[in-house]
Design an enzyme around this catalytic site. Structure first.
Site, mmCIF file in Angstrom:
data_model
loop_
_atom_site.group_PDB
_atom_site.id
_atom_site.type_symbol
_atom_site.label_atom_id
_atom_site.label_comp_id
_atom_site.label_asym_id
_atom_site.label_seq_id
_atom_site.Cartn_x
_atom_site.Cartn_y
_atom_site.Cartn_z
ATOM 1 N N GLY A 11 3.818 16.644 -21.720
ATOM 2 C CA GLY A 11 2.478 17.181 -21.450
ATOM 3 C C GLY A 11 1.730 16.277 -20.487
ATOM 4 O O GLY A 11 0.560 15.976 -20.688
ATOM 5 N N SER A 13 0.849 16.680 -17.261
ATOM 6 C CA SER A 13 0.224 17.206 -16.039
ATOM 7 C C SER A 13 -1.301 17.228 -16.108
ATOM 8 O O SER A 13 -1.964 17.481 -15.112
ATOM 9 C CB SER A 13 0.751 18.616 -15.747
ATOM 10 N N ARG A 14 -1.851 17.016 -17.299
ATOM 11 C CA ARG A 14 -3.323 16.970 -17.384
ATOM 12 C C ARG A 14 -3.766 16.137 -18.591
ATOM 13 O O ARG A 14 -2.932 15.683 -19.394
ATOM 14 C CB ARG A 14 -3.910 18.388 -17.457
ATOM 15 N N ASP A 64 9.753 23.434 -22.281
ATOM 16 C CA ASP A 64 8.899 23.663 -23.446
ATOM 17 C C ASP A 64 9.403 22.756 -24.566
ATOM 18 O O ASP A 64 10.504 22.963 -25.091
ATOM 19 C CB ASP A 64 9.025 25.150 -23.828
ATOM 20 N N VAL A 65 8.604 21.762 -24.935
ATOM 21 C CA VAL A 65 9.082 20.792 -25.935
ATOM 22 C C VAL A 65 9.382 21.436 -27.292
ATOM 23 O O VAL A 65 10.107 20.862 -28.106
ATOM 24 C CB VAL A 65 8.109 19.599 -26.143
ATOM 25 N N ASN A 91 3.265 13.188 -26.136
ATOM 26 C CA ASN A 91 1.833 13.485 -25.975
ATOM 27 C C ASN A 91 1.521 14.978 -26.083
ATOM 28 O O ASN A 91 0.414 15.339 -26.495
ATOM 29 C CB ASN A 91 1.378 12.946 -24.603
ATOM 30 N N SER A 143 -4.067 11.978 -34.070
ATOM 31 C CA SER A 143 -5.484 12.310 -33.850
ATOM 32 C C SER A 143 -6.312 11.853 -35.045
ATOM 33 O O SER A 143 -5.819 11.840 -36.181
ATOM 34 C CB SER A 143 -5.656 13.817 -33.695
ATOM 35 N N TYR A 156 -3.658 21.984 -37.228
ATOM 36 C CA TYR A 156 -3.610 20.857 -36.278
ATOM 37 C C TYR A 156 -3.659 19.505 -36.999
ATOM 38 O O TYR A 156 -2.864 18.605 -36.728
ATOM 39 C CB TYR A 156 -4.780 21.004 -35.305
ATOM 40 N N LYS A 160 -0.981 16.279 -37.176
ATOM 41 C CA LYS A 160 -1.339 14.931 -36.732
ATOM 42 C C LYS A 160 -1.133 13.909 -37.856
ATOM 43 O O LYS A 160 -0.819 12.749 -37.600
ATOM 44 C CB LYS A 160 -2.770 14.916 -36.187
HETATM 45 P P1 NAD Z 1 -4.634 18.931 -22.986
HETATM 46 O O1 NAD Z 1 -4.687 20.315 -23.503
HETATM 47 O O2 NAD Z 1 -5.401 18.583 -21.772
HETATM 48 O O3 NAD Z 1 -3.138 18.461 -22.776
HETATM 49 C C1 NAD Z 1 -2.080 18.859 -23.606
HETATM 50 C C2 NAD Z 1 -0.831 18.826 -22.779
HETATM 51 O O4 NAD Z 1 0.273 19.277 -23.584
HETATM 52 C C3 NAD Z 1 -0.919 19.756 -21.590
HETATM 53 O O5 NAD Z 1 -0.385 19.105 -20.454
HETATM 54 C C4 NAD Z 1 -0.031 20.924 -21.988
HETATM 55 O O6 NAD Z 1 0.551 21.600 -20.905
HETATM 56 C C5 NAD Z 1 1.015 20.208 -22.813
HETATM 57 N N1 NAD Z 1 1.769 21.126 -23.656
HETATM 58 C C6 NAD Z 1 1.283 22.033 -24.530
HETATM 59 N N2 NAD Z 1 2.290 22.737 -25.086
HETATM 60 C C7 NAD Z 1 3.443 22.239 -24.553
HETATM 61 C C8 NAD Z 1 4.822 22.527 -24.716
HETATM 62 N N3 NAD Z 1 5.226 23.502 -25.547
HETATM 63 N N4 NAD Z 1 5.735 21.823 -24.003
HETATM 64 C C9 NAD Z 1 5.337 20.854 -23.155
HETATM 65 N N5 NAD Z 1 4.039 20.537 -22.940
HETATM 66 C C10 NAD Z 1 3.110 21.216 -23.633
HETATM 67 O O7 NAD Z 1 -5.100 18.010 -24.179
HETATM 68 P P2 NAD Z 1 -5.248 16.433 -24.355
HETATM 69 O O8 NAD Z 1 -6.573 16.232 -24.967
HETATM 70 O O9 NAD Z 1 -4.873 15.706 -23.120
HETATM 71 O O10 NAD Z 1 -4.156 16.197 -25.502
HETATM 72 C C11 NAD Z 1 -3.050 15.327 -25.381
HETATM 73 C C12 NAD Z 1 -2.634 14.887 -26.768
HETATM 74 O O11 NAD Z 1 -3.680 14.118 -27.354
HETATM 75 C C13 NAD Z 1 -2.380 16.048 -27.725
HETATM 76 O O12 NAD Z 1 -1.282 15.735 -28.573
HETATM 77 C C14 NAD Z 1 -3.659 16.109 -28.545
HETATM 78 O O13 NAD Z 1 -3.452 16.680 -29.796
HETATM 79 C C15 NAD Z 1 -3.998 14.638 -28.625
HETATM 80 N N6 NAD Z 1 -5.403 14.341 -28.930
HETATM 81 C C16 NAD Z 1 -6.401 14.707 -28.112
HETATM 82 C C17 NAD Z 1 -7.714 14.396 -28.437
HETATM 83 C C18 NAD Z 1 -8.881 14.766 -27.576
HETATM 84 O O14 NAD Z 1 -10.027 14.587 -28.029
HETATM 85 N N7 NAD Z 1 -8.704 15.243 -26.374
HETATM 86 C C19 NAD Z 1 -7.983 13.703 -29.609
HETATM 87 C C20 NAD Z 1 -6.927 13.344 -30.439
HETATM 88 C C21 NAD Z 1 -5.637 13.660 -30.086
#
Ligand code: NAD
Length: 248
Positions: A11, A13-14, A64-65, A91, A143, A156, A160
């Site tokens: 994941g 790319s963003r 797709d993971v 991630n 998380s 979710y 986590k």
């Molecule tokens: P995001 O939605 O910006 O990024 C999630 C990434 O996972 C994206 O690049 C998406 O394309 C990828 N993804 C989703 N399904 C996928 C799949 N089947 N195969 C491959 N890639 C896949 O969100 P984020 O906030 O950057 O989240 C990243 C990680 O951090 C996640 O595990 C999220 O649960 C965790 N997280 C985020 C926060 C927050 O506040 N943003 C807090 C705690 C934990």
């Protein structure tokens, strides 16, 4: 510090994953990012890494993971091409929020398929090569809601919390192979996942955070690099909280 190291960020790319890739790009690591949907976003992330380090090696891999066969095939392809993966950052993650009374089976399953089965699929496909090399760092993104729970996120937050058990068990299995297994538990971080929260909820959480702000993806990325580095070589089975003091 990361000379000759190969990093795979799922994941990537963003959001947080992209920030992790960019942070590694500042070192001499080879950075491989996985993504599922947007070729455009993945290409842009790679371009940004190249701007940071024009001589670096960066590549994106679409899979797709949550799909075991697809993940195994692609990771085999990566191992054939790069010969090893030193650092795996699990991630990729999704949310499918709903109050439990209204939660559909598909919302429960989808979140488990990506957030937990995805970690199984990636780690399983990488671990044999790490054992062979007697070196590895596995870092999964948990998380704060896995610790404190959250209404609307029974699915979710369960995934986590599961990362805690996974990390601690695997750390015990792999310690003797010189493989460190750790997790990072971010609080509220400014990404697409938190962007969709209503302002009222954001304000409510902000009041609960001692540092009085949401974190940035870079805050998480810097800690990923710490756990991926040999500065933390005596840390394993640990979950590092990066949450501005929200839950300690
Ligand atoms: P995001 O939605 O910006 O990024 C999630 C990434 O996972 C994206 O690049 C998406 O394309 C990828 N993804 C989703 N399904 C996928 C799949 N089947 N195969 C491959 N890639 C896949 O969100 P984020 O906030 O950057 O989240 C990243 C990680 O951090 C996640 O595990 C999220 O649960 C965790 N997280 C985020 C926060 C927050 O506040 N943003 C807090 C705690 C934990």
């Amino acid at each position: 510090m990361f000379d000759n190291k190969i990093v795979l960020v799922t994941g990537g790319s963003r959001g947080i994953g992209k920030a992790v890739g960019l942070e590694f790009a500042k070192t001499n690591a080879t950075v491989l990012i996985n993504y599922t949907s947007s070729d455009d976003a993945a290409n842009k992330a790679i371009e940004e890494m190249k701007k940071i380090n024009p001589n670096g090696t960066f590549e994106s891999f679409k899979f797709d993971v949550s799909n075991y066969q697809e993940t195994e095939n692609e990771i085999k392809h990566i191992l054939d091409k790069y010969s090893k993966i030193d650092i795996l950052v699990n991630n990729a993650g999704i949310t499918r929020d709903s109050l439990f009374m209204r939660m559909k089976e598909s919302q429960w399953d989808e979140v488990f398929e990506v957030n937990i089965k995805g970690i199984f699929n990636c780690t399983k496909s990488v671990v044999r090569s790490m054992v062979k090399n007697q070196y590895g760092k596995i870092i999964s993104i948990s998380s704060v809601v896995g610790e404190m729970g959250n209404p609307g996120q029974a699915n979710y937050s369960s995934t986590k919390s599961a990362i805690y058990g996974f990390t601690k068990s695997l750390a015990k299995e792999l310690g003797s192979k010189n493989i460190n297994v750790n997790a990072i538990s971010p609080g509220f971080i400014e990404t697409d996942i938190t962007d969709v929260l209503p302002d009222s909820i954001k304000t409510k959480y902000m009041e609960m955070i001692p540092l009085a702000k949401f974190g940035l993806p870079e805050d998480v990325a810097k800690s990923v690099l710490f756990l991926a580095s040999d500065d933390s070589s005596y840390i394993t089975g640990e979950v590092l909280k990066i949450n501005g003091g929200l839950y300690t």
